[in-house]
Scaffold this motif. Structure first.
Motif: not given
Length: 167
Positions: A36-37, A39-44, A117
């Motif tokens: 999930s981290f 995925d969050q980094a990918r979204e950011q 990022r």
């Protein structure tokens, strides 16, 4: 000719349920959290790429505005202008130049954010991959151990069958 009795060398009894026990990765929650981290980094990263694209558009607009101001100043050089008009024209050119420089700085800042990022995404992906490889190794170890225990059970059953048939 009589068969030679085979003595079992096992020291502890084997539980048949051991071979049927499903693989349980104890760090599954940590792996899911790392995923999930990532995925969050990918979204950011996607969001910062979007803002960088907007920054490029702002820089193009500021550059076009500055180029237009310079062209206007060149075109008005042939006309007789008052000192006030010349000062206003120069102020406009300087203002568009400052806006262009500010847009360049903003684009540099946004590109630095994209790089940060991207680095964060690579680190998150690396951490998740470490746990994925660990999970794969543990699953392979579990399969090998299950196969070994199953082979021992089959050997024991074969020995017992052989003993029964021999007696």
């Amino acid at each position: 000719m009589r068969p030679i009795p085979v003595k079992a060398t096992r020291t502890r009894p084997i539980d048949p349920a051991v071979t049927r026990r499903p693989f349980n990765f104890r760090l599954e929650r940590v792996r899911a959290l790392r995923e999930s981290f990532e995925d969050q980094a990918r979204e950011q990263l996607a969001a910062s790429l979007s803002t960088a694209l907007k920054g490029e558009a702002m820089l193009r607009a500021a550059h076009e505005s500055f180029t237009g101001a310079q062209d206007t100043r060149r075109q008005t050089a042939a006309y007789e202008l008052t000192g006030q008009d010349l000062l206003a024209m120069q102020a406009y050119v300087e203002r568009t130049n400052r806006a262009r420089q500010a847009a360049e700085l903003e684009l540099d800042r946004r590109e630095a954010e994209v790089d940060a990022r991207r680095t964060a995404l690579l680190a998150a992906a690396r951490e998740r991959q470490v746990l994925e490889r660990l999970k794969e190794r543990r699953a392979a170890d579990h399969r090998r151990e299950s196969a070994r225990v199953e082979a021992v059970l089959l050997d024991e059953m074969a020995i017992n069958t052989h003993r029964r048939l021999a007696s």
